[in-house]
Structure formats: C-alpha cells, structure tokens
Enzyme design. Structure first.
Site, PDB file in Angstrom:
ATOM      1  N   GLU A 123      19.307 -14.883   1.983  1.00  0.00           N
ATOM      2  CA  GLU A 123      20.760 -14.796   1.847  1.00  0.00           C
ATOM      3  C   GLU A 123      21.516 -15.328   3.059  1.00  0.00           C
ATOM      4  O   GLU A 123      22.737 -15.466   3.028  1.00  0.00           O
ATOM      5  CB  GLU A 123      21.164 -13.338   1.571  1.00  0.00           C
ATOM      6  N   GLU A 154      -2.030  -6.736   2.027  1.00  0.00           N
ATOM      7  CA  GLU A 154      -1.396  -5.936   3.080  1.00  0.00           C
ATOM      8  C   GLU A 154      -2.399  -5.353   4.067  1.00  0.00           C
ATOM      9  O   GLU A 154      -2.035  -4.884   5.142  1.00  0.00           O
ATOM     10  CB  GLU A 154      -0.574  -4.797   2.478  1.00  0.00           C
TER      11      GLU A 154
END
Length: 347
Positions: A123, A154
């Site tokens: 963004e 992960e």
C-alpha cells in the site's frame, strides 16, 4: 441454551498477568514422549495461546452476544499498543534515518503476520509514491503463501536468511520481524541475519519476553492477552500488528516528507479516484481555484507536491522540481526556499 448472562464480558476476562501456566488445561507430564512435546510446552507458556475456560461455551450463545464479546475484545487492543508507543517511536526514528539515506523497510513474517507485512508494503507505492522496492514484504513460503498455506516454511531460519540474501540486504536497510508468538523461526531468523549484516532490526510480537524481541535492536511486544478462539492470532494479535505496522510505515513516510500536514501530497494518481483526490489535496493545501489547480498540475506532470509548490511558492514547474530535489522532498522546506528567493528578488 446458555444465556448471554452466563458469558463473561470482556471486562471480566483475566489480564495476561493472571494467566499462569496454561498446562493446567492439559497434562503436560504426559507429553514428554511426544515428538511435539517440546513445542507444546513452549506454546503452554505463551499468552497468545492461553485457553480461556470462561469462553468454553461461546458456541452456544446467540450470534449478537458473540459479536458483542468479540467487539469488547477488540476494543482492548489500542490500549495494549499504547503501552509500547515509546518503543514504537524510537523504532520509527531509527527507521526514518536509515530510509532517508536510501535504505529499505523490509517486513518478514509467516502466515497472518507475513500477510500483514506484505499488505502494508503493497500500500505504500499508491499512498506515498514510493518505489515498490523501497518497502518490501517477505512472507515465509514466497508470494504463493499469501493465499495458500505453505507447510513448514515458517520453521526455517535459513529460509529467512536466503530470502533476505535474494533481495541483497544492506546495512542501510531496516528489517522488521513479525510474529504473534515471538518465537516463529522465520521471523527470528530474519532478524538475526539482518543484525549480522548490520541492518537495523525491529521485532514485533504479542508476547512478553519473546525470542524475537530479544534478537532485535528494537523489541516491540504488544501483549493483547489470550484470543477469543484459543491460539487464533489472526484476531487481537493480528489487529495489534496491523496498528503497529500502520505507524511504522506512515510515520516513517511523514518523517521523509511524504506528507504536507495531514495531506498525502506524494499520492500516485493511478486511477480516476486518485486523480480526483489529487485535485482535492491541491485545493485543500492552497485554496486555489479549479482553473489554477489544473494549470499547476499540467505544469508539473500531475505531481501533487510540485503543483502545490508552484501555487504557494509562486514558482514555475522546473523550479519547483529543483527546490524539492534540494530539500529531499520536504515541501515545507522547499516553500521556505521559494519564499526566501522571492523576498530576496524583490528587495
């Protein structure tokens, strides 16, 4: 059916400090031989994983009551973030200093935490007209992990180091490891590798005394307490992480001169809505007429900040561009230079 009065309100929920060893809700002594015994023992110590017996019958409540309880839980998050504001501010100042000399802001996380980092990074270009490479989001397992779980990604510190190596991490960069638990190997590994390189490191977690915060120069631990659904850290923990990431990127960009007051003067007008917003921003900053605004934008190739400078500083497009380059993009400083030049010329 259990009535709404049988459920505890958010204010009845014990604080994180009242939660002791949550292994009381499972026989940890029987887990020693399990291949996951050590990890389960770790999870038992985490506030974000704690079981809340007062919510054990929540599935029996009317939908409106569940929504009220959830809303009450969410309302506690800003207060938890507030306790970390001095740490957040220190991390932002250090980040802005590195970014001002060409460094990047890099987020690294897995699962929800990784997705939030990618979201914040993605963004920044339309909001602040940054180069897409200036704010980067890394998620364990790569871009595909944004929409599909990548099993085991992960759990690898080495994968985090490889991902940072692939984008050519430098000492001028800032790496933010994001992990609700504060123990996720990918996030911890990213911070450890970045620190070895000499980059600035920030560790954002939702548990106190986390490995992630300990590994980073700037540890931010927003302890939001146990989740409505046991261990579902996309809830309060995710909300807390989003709030902190909003601050990290937004205030860093303010410090870099990407705003004028609270106006997004570096907005990239890439669609009709943003083109209309650009004109509104110029109007709010200058009070100019529509005709003046269109003339200024035409003279500055649609650059909002430059257009404002031509109107308020009384300069042409090329001069506005030069002044902003000299001020490293800070509009207020460029305006002072323009007005000083004008005053000198009239004396």
């Amino acid at each position: 059916m259990t009535s709404a009065s049988d459920a505890h309100s958010a204010s009845d929920v014990p604080s994180p400090s009242q939660y002791g060893d949550s292994s009381q809700y499972g026989n940890s002594s029987q887990r020693g031989d399990s291949p996951y015994g050590e990890l389960r023992a770790q999870l038992d110590t985490l506030t974000t994983e704690a079981f809340r017996p007062e919510l054990a019958e929540i599935d029996q409540l009317p939908t409106l009551d569940i929504a009220r309880i959830m809303n009450g839980e969410d309302s506690t998050v800003p207060a938890a973030v507030a306790t970390q504001l001095p740490r957040i501010a220190a991390a932002i100042d250090a980040t802005a200093e590195r970014t001002a000399r060409g460094g990047r802001l890099i987020y690294a996380g897995a699962g929800t935490a990784g997705r939030l980092g990618v979201l914040d990074a993605s963004e920044c270009p339309p909001t602040f007209n940054t180069d897409p490479a200036q704010v980067v989001g890394l998620i364990a397992g790569g871009p595909g992990a944004m929409v599909t779980s990548v099993e085991g990604a992960e759990d690898s510190k080495e994968l985090a180091a490889a991902d940072l190596h692939a984008i050519k991490l430098t000492p001028d960069d800032t790496v933010v490891g994001i992990s609700a638990s504060g123990r996720t190997p990918y996030a911890v590994g990213a911070v450890e590798h970045a620190r070895d390189i000499g980059a600035l490191t920030i560790g954002l977690s939702c548990n106190a005394d986390s490995a992630l915060a300990a590994a980073a120069e700037h540890g931010i631990e927003v302890v939001v307490g146990p989740e409505l659904l046991t261990g579902s850290t996309r809830l309060k923990a995710g909300t807390a992480q989003k709030l902190v990431l909003n601050m990290l990127s937004t205030i860093t960009m303010i410090r870099l001169g990407k705003t004028y007051g609270n106006l997004m003067v570096d907005v990239r007008a890439s669609n009709e809505k943003l083109r209309a917003r650009s004109r509104r921003i110029v109007a709010l900053a200058t009070g100019a007429s529509d005709e003046e605004i269109e003339t200024a934008l035409a003279a500055t190739d649609g650059e909002v900040k430059n257009a404002i400078l031509t109107i308020l500083g009384g300069v042409d497009g090329p001069t506005a561009d030069t002044l902003l380059t000299e001020s490293e993009g800070h509009l207020r400083e460029a305006l002072r230079s323009a007005r000083t030049a004008t005053t000198t010329a009239t004396d």
